[in-house]
Write a protein that holds these residues in place. Structure first.
Motif, PDB file in Angstrom:
ATOM      1  N   PHE A 245      -1.066 -23.326  -1.319  1.00 39.47           N
ATOM      2  CA  PHE A 245      -1.756 -23.313  -2.612  1.00 39.47           C
ATOM      3  C   PHE A 245      -3.258 -23.146  -2.403  1.00 39.47           C
ATOM      4  O   PHE A 245      -3.784 -23.351  -1.307  1.00 39.47           O
ATOM      5  CB  PHE A 245      -1.475 -24.604  -3.402  1.00 39.47           C
ATOM      6  CG  PHE A 245      -1.636 -25.867  -2.611  1.00 39.47           C
ATOM      7  CD1 PHE A 245      -2.896 -26.408  -2.353  1.00 39.47           C
ATOM      8  CD2 PHE A 245      -0.529 -26.534  -2.111  1.00 39.47           C
ATOM      9  CE1 PHE A 245      -3.036 -27.574  -1.625  1.00 39.47           C
ATOM     10  CE2 PHE A 245      -0.658 -27.708  -1.380  1.00 39.47           C
ATOM     11  CZ  PHE A 245      -1.923 -28.223  -1.139  1.00 39.47           C
TER      12      PHE A 245
ATOM     13  N   GLU B 181      -6.752 -27.403 -18.142  1.00 34.61           N
ATOM     14  CA  GLU B 181      -6.026 -27.795 -16.930  1.00 34.61           C
ATOM     15  C   GLU B 181      -4.627 -28.240 -17.348  1.00 34.61           C
ATOM     16  O   GLU B 181      -4.477 -29.023 -18.282  1.00 34.61           O
ATOM     17  CB  GLU B 181      -6.786 -28.936 -16.259  1.00 34.61           C
ATOM     18  CG  GLU B 181      -6.138 -29.498 -15.010  1.00 34.61           C
ATOM     19  CD  GLU B 181      -6.939 -30.676 -14.471  1.00 34.61           C
ATOM     20  OE1 GLU B 181      -7.876 -30.447 -13.698  1.00 34.61           O
ATOM     21  OE2 GLU B 181      -6.636 -31.830 -14.859  1.00 34.61           O
TER      22      GLU B 181
ATOM     23  N   GLU C 237       2.976 -18.854 -12.896  1.00 36.89           N
ATOM     24  CA  GLU C 237       2.698 -20.282 -12.706  1.00 36.89           C
ATOM     25  C   GLU C 237       3.960 -21.037 -12.310  1.00 36.89           C
ATOM     26  O   GLU C 237       3.921 -21.928 -11.455  1.00 36.89           O
ATOM     27  CB  GLU C 237       2.116 -20.871 -13.990  1.00 36.89           C
ATOM     28  CG  GLU C 237       0.691 -20.442 -14.286  1.00 36.89           C
ATOM     29  CD  GLU C 237       0.220 -20.913 -15.648  1.00 36.89           C
ATOM     30  OE1 GLU C 237      -0.994 -21.138 -15.803  1.00 36.89           O
ATOM     31  OE2 GLU C 237       1.067 -21.042 -16.557  1.00 36.89           O
TER      32      GLU C 237
ATOM     33  N   TYR D  82       4.802 -20.407  -8.735  1.00 38.82           N
ATOM     34  CA  TYR D  82       3.790 -21.096  -7.919  1.00 38.82           C
ATOM     35  C   TYR D  82       4.110 -22.593  -7.832  1.00 38.82           C
ATOM     36  O   TYR D  82       4.074 -23.183  -6.751  1.00 38.82           O
ATOM     37  CB  TYR D  82       2.431 -20.864  -8.570  1.00 38.82           C
ATOM     38  CG  TYR D  82       1.213 -21.293  -7.792  1.00 38.82           C
ATOM     39  CD1 TYR D  82       1.051 -20.957  -6.463  1.00 38.82           C
ATOM     40  CD2 TYR D  82       0.191 -21.989  -8.420  1.00 38.82           C
ATOM     41  CE1 TYR D  82      -0.097 -21.317  -5.767  1.00 38.82           C
ATOM     42  CE2 TYR D  82      -0.958 -22.355  -7.746  1.00 38.82           C
ATOM     43  CZ  TYR D  82      -1.102 -22.018  -6.409  1.00 38.82           C
ATOM     44  OH  TYR D  82      -2.244 -22.373  -5.738  1.00 38.82           O
ATOM     45  N   CYS D  83       4.449 -23.209  -8.973  1.00 40.44           N
ATOM     46  CA  CYS D  83       4.772 -24.634  -8.997  1.00 40.44           C
ATOM     47  C   CYS D  83       6.053 -24.928  -8.225  1.00 40.44           C
ATOM     48  O   CYS D  83       6.174 -25.979  -7.572  1.00 40.44           O
ATOM     49  CB  CYS D  83       4.890 -25.127 -10.438  1.00 40.44           C
ATOM     50  SG  CYS D  83       3.312 -25.210 -11.323  1.00 40.44           S
TER      51      CYS D  83
ATOM     52  N   LEU E 291       1.063 -32.674 -10.975  1.00 40.54           N
ATOM     53  CA  LEU E 291       0.199 -31.631 -10.418  1.00 40.54           C
ATOM     54  C   LEU E 291      -0.812 -31.217 -11.479  1.00 40.54           C
ATOM     55  O   LEU E 291      -0.433 -30.875 -12.597  1.00 40.54           O
ATOM     56  CB  LEU E 291       1.056 -30.429 -10.004  1.00 40.54           C
ATOM     57  CG  LEU E 291       0.361 -29.076  -9.819  1.00 40.54           C
ATOM     58  CD1 LEU E 291      -0.656 -29.128  -8.694  1.00 40.54           C
ATOM     59  CD2 LEU E 291       1.391 -27.983  -9.562  1.00 40.54           C
TER      60      LEU E 291
ATOM     61  N   LEU F  92      -3.309 -28.426 -12.520  1.00 36.46           N
ATOM     62  CA  LEU F  92      -3.397 -27.008 -12.183  1.00 36.46           C
ATOM     63  C   LEU F  92      -4.329 -26.273 -13.123  1.00 36.46           C
ATOM     64  O   LEU F  92      -4.161 -26.313 -14.340  1.00 36.46           O
ATOM     65  CB  LEU F  92      -1.993 -26.392 -12.260  1.00 36.46           C
ATOM     66  CG  LEU F  92      -1.855 -24.901 -11.971  1.00 36.46           C
ATOM     67  CD1 LEU F  92      -2.139 -24.614 -10.502  1.00 36.46           C
ATOM     68  CD2 LEU F  92      -0.448 -24.422 -12.349  1.00 36.46           C
TER      69      LEU F  92
ATOM     70  N   PHE G 114      -4.813 -22.709 -12.875  1.00 38.19           N
ATOM     71  CA  PHE G 114      -4.259 -21.604 -12.091  1.00 38.19           C
ATOM     72  C   PHE G 114      -5.339 -20.602 -11.686  1.00 38.19           C
ATOM     73  O   PHE G 114      -6.121 -20.165 -12.512  1.00 38.19           O
ATOM     74  CB  PHE G 114      -3.164 -20.898 -12.901  1.00 38.19           C
ATOM     75  CG  PHE G 114      -2.405 -19.863 -12.116  1.00 38.19           C
ATOM     76  CD1 PHE G 114      -1.423 -20.262 -11.224  1.00 38.19           C
ATOM     77  CD2 PHE G 114      -2.686 -18.514 -12.249  1.00 38.19           C
ATOM     78  CE1 PHE G 114      -0.718 -19.311 -10.488  1.00 38.19           C
ATOM     79  CE2 PHE G 114      -1.993 -17.573 -11.516  1.00 38.19           C
ATOM     80  CZ  PHE G 114      -1.006 -17.968 -10.626  1.00 38.19           C
TER      81      PHE G 114
ATOM     82  N   VAL H  23      -5.182 -25.642  -7.415  1.00 39.15           N
ATOM     83  CA  VAL H  23      -4.642 -27.000  -7.474  1.00 39.15           C
ATOM     84  C   VAL H  23      -5.830 -27.951  -7.430  1.00 39.15           C
ATOM     85  O   VAL H  23      -6.611 -27.946  -6.475  1.00 39.15           O
ATOM     86  CB  VAL H  23      -3.686 -27.275  -6.300  1.00 39.15           C
ATOM     87  CG1 VAL H  23      -3.334 -28.753  -6.228  1.00 39.15           C
ATOM     88  CG2 VAL H  23      -2.420 -26.439  -6.443  1.00 39.15           C
TER      89      VAL H  23
END
Length: 306
Positions: free
Chosen positions: A128, A205, A246, A249-250, A267, A269, A271, A274
């Motif tokens: 990440f 966020e 996203e 990615y997660c 988390l 994020l 994007f 992180v």
């Protein structure tokens, strides 16, 4: 399954994650006890804690029955939802490590030790993106970075939470030196993180709840009164979805977290950045209920195969 939820010590039930998780677990016929993290100890080489077993769903504001100190090594699962006193952090983690050899602990002591602080996040660019970060006990060194590099920077403690002691600084900020002096303890050796501010945060966020390596819920947080996106300091929350990019990615990050023994994580994020992981009682279940009218605790248990 016999489950112990380790929580903070209060006189009565306070609506939060542990209430929703407890009620979802007993609805599935698990035997669930509550315990006080701050009361962890050893008795005849066995890890102990003050515990109590509610036999009905918890109700916000209801008084607790007395907690009784007992051996807690017979539980199938111990779920850590509070860490107790800050000064006892290492003792708490070491007692939990003793338990980990005989029972499952969420989250693992490895995750509690290394993901609660922000240092490890800087060491995995293959998994990440993490903003440029510096750490030092020297306020003058941190200030020189701001002055030399220019731009906006976030100063914060390595293992802070709830938006406390998080400052937005620039080279022109007349208070930058004072703030960094305070953050490093006026020469007493406290560490301070200095992290490059990322413009993506302006769009908000996302808090993403990840259970068993899978994203199970999320919401968007917009800063309101200052630069911080924490709901408890005034940020505005709204319902949102994850884009396909996203989500992928997660899911990738989720597999990394599972390898660390982090099975339930919040988390943060912006994007593709992180910002941090919350491995101690990730907030969000109440916010999601307020935004969507949905209780995500059953989805979390499903993702963890409980």
């Amino acid at each position: 399954m016999k489950v112990l939820l380790l929580i903070g010590a209060t006189d009565s039930v306070t609506d939060g994650n542990y209430v929703r998780l407890h009620n979802a677990l007993i609805a599935r016929d698990h035997e669930v006890h509550l315990g006080h993290t701050a009361g962890l100890g050893l008795s005849k080489n066995q890890v102990t804690a003050p515990t109590w077993q509610p036999i009905t769903p918890l109700v916000n504001g209801a008084p607790f029955d007395p907690f009784e100190h007992r051996d807690i090594e017979g539980f199938d699962l111990i779920w850590v939802l509070a860490l107790g006193l800050r000064g006892n952090f290492l003792d708490t983690v070491q007692l939990l490590f003793n338990l980990e050899t005989r029972t499952r602990v969420i989250n693992s002591t490895q995750a509690l030790m290394y993901l609660k602080s922000k240092y490890l996040l800087a060491d995995h660019p293959e998994v990440f993106h993490y903003p440029e970060t510096h750490a030092s006990t020297d306020a003058a060194e941190l200030l020189s970075i701001i002055q030399r590099e220019g731009g906006r920077w976030i100063a914060k403690p390595p293992a802070g939470s709830l938006g406390r002691d998080v400052y937005l600084l620039t080279a022109d900020d007349a208070n930058a030196q004072v703030i960094l002096d305070a953050m490093t303890g006026h020469g007493s050796g406290n560490y301070c993180l200095l992290q490059r501010w990322v413009p993506e945060i302006v769009s908000g966020e996302k808090r993403v709840l990840i259970a068993g390596g899978k994203p199970v819920g999320q919401y968007l947080r917009h800063a309101q009164t200052d630069h911080r996106t924490n709901v408890l300091v005034g940020a505005q929350a709204e319902a949102c979805t994850l884009s396909a990019e996203e989500l992928a990615y997660c899911e990738q990050i989720g597999q990394f977290l599972v390898q660390m023994g982090a099975n339930y994580v919040g988390l943060d994020l912006a994007f593709p950045w992180v910002i941090e992981f919350n491995v101690i009682n990730p907030g969000g279940l109440n916010t999601l209920w307020e935004l969507e009218g949905l209780d995500y605790a059953p989805a979390i248990l499903d993702a963890l195969d409980f």
